[in-house]
Scaffold this motif. Structure first.
Motif, PDB file in Angstrom:
ATOM      1  N   THR A   2      32.058  23.597  27.744  1.00 32.23           N
ATOM      2  CA  THR A   2      32.927  24.685  27.310  1.00 32.23           C
ATOM      3  C   THR A   2      33.313  25.543  28.499  1.00 32.23           C
ATOM      4  N   ALA A   3      34.585  25.927  28.560  1.00 35.35           N
ATOM      5  CA  ALA A   3      35.047  26.818  29.631  1.00 35.35           C
ATOM      6  C   ALA A   3      34.450  28.197  29.417  1.00 35.35           C
ATOM      7  N   LEU A   4      33.666  28.672  30.388  1.00 33.65           N
ATOM      8  CA  LEU A   4      33.096  30.007  30.280  1.00 33.65           C
ATOM      9  C   LEU A   4      34.080  31.057  30.786  1.00 33.65           C
ATOM     10  N   LEU A   5      34.842  30.697  31.820  1.00 31.87           N
ATOM     11  CA  LEU A   5      35.874  31.597  32.350  1.00 31.87           C
ATOM     12  C   LEU A   5      37.226  30.907  32.228  1.00 31.87           C
ATOM     13  N   GLU A   6      38.173  31.588  31.595  1.00 25.40           N
ATOM     14  CA  GLU A   6      39.538  31.074  31.477  1.00 25.40           C
ATOM     15  C   GLU A   6      40.516  32.132  31.975  1.00 25.40           C
ATOM     16  N   VAL A   7      41.236  31.792  33.032  1.00 23.03           N
ATOM     17  CA  VAL A   7      42.261  32.666  33.602  1.00 23.03           C
ATOM     18  C   VAL A   7      43.607  31.998  33.348  1.00 23.03           C
ATOM     19  N   ASN A   8      44.465  32.686  32.600  1.00 32.16           N
ATOM     20  CA  ASN A   8      45.732  32.083  32.182  1.00 32.16           C
ATOM     21  C   ASN A   8      46.925  32.925  32.618  1.00 32.16           C
ATOM     22  N   ASN A   9      47.724  32.373  33.535  1.00 33.60           N
ATOM     23  CA  ASN A   9      49.023  32.944  33.920  1.00 33.60           C
ATOM     24  C   ASN A   9      48.937  34.417  34.338  1.00 33.60           C
ATOM     25  N   ILE A  10      47.945  34.708  35.185  1.00 36.31           N
ATOM     26  CA  ILE A  10      47.728  36.090  35.611  1.00 36.31           C
ATOM     27  C   ILE A  10      48.746  36.512  36.662  1.00 36.31           C
ATOM     28  N   ASP A  11      49.343  37.691  36.456  1.00 34.29           N
ATOM     29  CA  ASP A  11      50.199  38.344  37.450  1.00 34.29           C
ATOM     30  C   ASP A  11      49.631  39.720  37.763  1.00 34.29           C
ATOM     31  N   LYS A  12      49.753  40.097  39.038  1.00 38.45           N
ATOM     32  CA  LYS A  12      49.304  41.423  39.456  1.00 38.45           C
ATOM     33  C   LYS A  12      50.275  41.967  40.497  1.00 38.45           C
ATOM     34  N   PHE A  13      50.729  43.200  40.291  1.00 30.74           N
ATOM     35  CA  PHE A  13      51.648  43.855  41.225  1.00 30.74           C
ATOM     36  C   PHE A  13      51.004  45.118  41.793  1.00 30.74           C
ATOM     37  N   TYR A  14      51.357  45.414  43.047  1.00 31.59           N
ATOM     38  CA  TYR A  14      51.115  46.727  43.637  1.00 31.59           C
ATOM     39  C   TYR A  14      52.491  47.287  43.984  1.00 31.59           C
ATOM     40  N   GLY A  15      53.042  48.113  43.103  1.00 30.82           N
ATOM     41  CA  GLY A  15      54.425  48.533  43.287  1.00 30.82           C
ATOM     42  C   GLY A  15      55.334  47.326  43.138  1.00 30.82           C
ATOM     43  N   GLN A  16      56.125  47.048  44.178  1.00 28.32           N
ATOM     44  CA  GLN A  16      57.012  45.883  44.169  1.00 28.32           C
ATOM     45  C   GLN A  16      56.338  44.628  44.707  1.00 28.32           C
ATOM     46  N   PHE A  17      55.142  44.791  45.271  1.00 27.37           N
ATOM     47  CA  PHE A  17      54.463  43.646  45.891  1.00 27.37           C
ATOM     48  C   PHE A  17      53.767  42.800  44.829  1.00 27.37           C
ATOM     49  N   HIS A  18      54.113  41.525  44.785  1.00 26.00           N
ATOM     50  CA  HIS A  18      53.565  40.587  43.810  1.00 26.00           C
ATOM     51  C   HIS A  18      52.304  39.959  44.410  1.00 26.00           C
ATOM     52  N   LYS A  21      50.316  35.649  41.536  1.00 28.34           N
ATOM     53  CA  LYS A  21      51.515  35.083  40.906  1.00 28.34           C
ATOM     54  C   LYS A  21      51.168  33.952  39.940  1.00 28.34           C
ATOM     55  N   ASN A  22      51.145  34.273  38.661  1.00 26.99           N
ATOM     56  CA  ASN A  22      51.054  33.269  37.595  1.00 26.99           C
ATOM     57  C   ASN A  22      49.887  32.292  37.827  1.00 26.99           C
ATOM     58  N   VAL A  23      48.711  32.834  38.080  1.00 26.75           N
ATOM     59  CA  VAL A  23      47.541  32.013  38.405  1.00 26.75           C
ATOM     60  C   VAL A  23      46.801  31.589  37.140  1.00 26.75           C
ATOM     61  N   THR A  24      46.491  30.292  37.079  1.00 28.92           N
ATOM     62  CA  THR A  24      45.741  29.721  35.958  1.00 28.92           C
ATOM     63  C   THR A  24      44.632  28.824  36.487  1.00 28.92           C
ATOM     64  N   PHE A  25      43.421  28.994  35.974  1.00 31.83           N
ATOM     65  CA  PHE A  25      42.314  28.083  36.265  1.00 31.83           C
ATOM     66  C   PHE A  25      41.184  28.383  35.289  1.00 31.83           C
ATOM     67  N   SER A  26      40.170  27.514  35.257  1.00 35.36           N
ATOM     68  CA  SER A  26      39.021  27.746  34.377  1.00 35.36           C
ATOM     69  C   SER A  26      37.749  27.230  35.039  1.00 35.36           C
ATOM     70  N   LEU A  27      36.636  27.786  34.598  1.00 41.11           N
ATOM     71  CA  LEU A  27      35.311  27.364  35.057  1.00 41.11           C
ATOM     72  C   LEU A  27      34.472  26.982  33.849  1.00 41.11           C
ATOM     73  N   GLU A  28      33.864  25.805  33.918  1.00 44.99           N
ATOM     74  CA  GLU A  28      32.964  25.387  32.854  1.00 44.99           C
ATOM     75  C   GLU A  28      31.624  26.117  32.976  1.00 44.99           C
ATOM     76  N   GLU A  29      30.897  26.159  31.893  1.00 43.79           N
ATOM     77  CA  GLU A  29      29.590  26.803  31.893  1.00 43.79           C
ATOM     78  C   GLU A  29      28.664  26.110  32.899  1.00 43.79           C
ATOM     79  N   GLY A  30      28.058  26.883  33.786  1.00 41.81           N
ATOM     80  CA  GLY A  30      27.160  26.349  34.800  1.00 41.81           C
ATOM     81  C   GLY A  30      27.841  25.918  36.084  1.00 41.81           C
ATOM     82  N   GLU A  31      29.164  25.963  36.123  1.00 41.36           N
ATOM     83  CA  GLU A  31      29.894  25.594  37.335  1.00 41.36           C
ATOM     84  C   GLU A  31      29.964  26.769  38.317  1.00 41.36           C
ATOM     85  N   ILE A  32      30.083  26.422  39.599  1.00 41.54           N
ATOM     86  CA  ILE A  32      30.316  27.408  40.646  1.00 41.54           C
ATOM     87  C   ILE A  32      31.710  27.162  41.207  1.00 41.54           C
ATOM     88  N   GLY A  33      32.534  28.196  41.177  1.00 46.70           N
ATOM     89  CA  GLY A  33      33.895  28.090  41.698  1.00 46.70           C
ATOM     90  C   GLY A  33      34.068  28.963  42.912  1.00 46.70           C
TER      91      GLY A  33
END
Length: 358
Positions: A2-18, A21-33
């Motif tokens: 089972t995926a313990l951590l799921e990151v889906n399409n994350i965007d983060k801005f500081y003012g106009q600075f991107h 950019k649309n980051v997606t990944f996952s970590l299974e339980e017990g995995e080290i990323g």
């Protein structure tokens, strides 16, 4: 699993600075990323969004099937995470034992003391609980920081450049030891580093970031031997691109000769490409009929990294045992031993990821 951590399409801005950019990944339980990349690529910002120290502009984050960012934003202290900081962030006025026990005030005195003693043994600091941080070495302080992060038994452990303040030899030793500790306790962890040796030593999965984008999320072996694009190829390991022509379904021709692929090539015969050549692909052999001129050399103790000029003027690298001592300008015999054909479009450059748009 089972995926313990799921990151889906994350965007983060500081003012106009991107920044992310649309980051997606996952970590299974017990995995080290590990999030790997140069300074300014967005890896620490991404870690901070997972921790809850930064908000997100879009996307979602789930820890143990619970949404913590996106549809709702859960504060850091409610996300059931542990955090190991770059500077350890130990309390100088508290003993080692008190530092470890700082976040587990909800336990009874006996339970708390038992957990502290257990963690001291785990990080090989048994008997050091009464000392203060300034009485410990940098490596020992990092172990205390790890034990303190593990004390509340978090679902997810986050580590921000945890070895950057340590010398090179200690970094390698401690990264291996901490991996063993996390694996023995089945801890799911995500680390940030710019050091690929640490990433490969620690992680089951590595994510290479450039300019805020996830270039590849894969095993260390695949990241190194099968990079997705020139950005990953240029950042991970050492290597150069040389020209190559597709001569068949399984063959390419280049300045090192005709090379064979184990799998059918995607490009058609006659296509012009760039071929990734790693230093270990070029073998020094005095008896070889093929030669190259030494342009420069870097002594590395057990090995020497030679930069070589081939007959057609192209350059490659070769990692040679240091008892083979040759001078710049000398010609040496070489042969190729390319096991993985990594091919990119003919206009590819390893510098594609160096300049990020603001």
């Amino acid at each position: 699993m089972t995926a313990l951590l799921e990151v889906n399409n994350i965007d983060k801005f500081y003012g106009q600075f991107h920044a992310v950019k649309n980051v997606t990944f996952s970590l299974e339980e017990g995995e080290i990323g590990c999030l790997l990349g140069p300074s300014g690529c967005g890896k620490t910002t991404l870690l901070r969004t997972i921790a809850g120290f930064e908000d997100t502009a879009a996307g979602s984050i789930a820890i143990a099937n619970q949404i913590v960012a996106g549809q709702k934003n859960v504060p850091p202290e409610k996300r059931n995470i542990g955090m190991v900081f770059q500077d350890y962030a130990l309390f100088p006025h508290l003993t080692v034992g008190e530092n470890i026990g700082f976040g587990i005030e909800n336990l009874s005195v006996d339970e708390k003391n038992k957990r502290i003693e257990d963690l001291l043994k785990t990080v090989e600091l048994d008997g050091e609980g009464g000392k203060y941080p300034h009485e410990l070495s940098g490596g020992q302080q990092q172990r205390v920081a790890l034990a303190r992060a593990l004390a509340p038994e978090p679902k997810l452990l986050l580590m921000d450049e945890p070895f950057s303040n340590l010398d090179v030899a200690l970094r390698e030793t401690l990264s291996t030891e901490i991996r063993e500790i996390l694996k023995s306790r089945s801890i799911t962890a995500l680390m940030v580093t710019h050091n690929q040796n640490e990433a490969f030593a620690m992680a089951d999965k590595v994510g290479v970031l450039s300019c805020g984008s996830m270039q590849q999320w894969d095993t260390p072996h695949s990241i190194y031997h099968h990079p997705n694009n020139p950005v990953v190829a240029g950042f991970v390991g050492e290597g150069v691109f040389i020209d190559a022509d597709i001569t068949g379904d399984y063959t390419v021709k280049c300045a090192l000769g005709e090379l064979q692929s184990d799998i059918k090539l995607e490009l058609e015969s006659g296509a012009r490409t760039k071929l990734l050549i790693r230093p270990e692909d070029v073998i020094h052999d005095d008896d070889s009929p093929y030669g190259a001129e030494i342009i420069s050399k870097t002594f590395r103790g057990p090995n020497i990294l030679y930069k070589l000029k081939l007959d057609n003027g192209e350059q490659v690298l070769s990692l040679v045992p240091s008892h083979h001592q040759h001078a710049v300008g000398q010609h040496i015999g070489i042969y190729q031993e390319v096991e993985d054909l990594v091919l990119f479009p003919a206009d590819s450059s390893m510098n594609d990821g160096e300049h990020c748009p603001v």
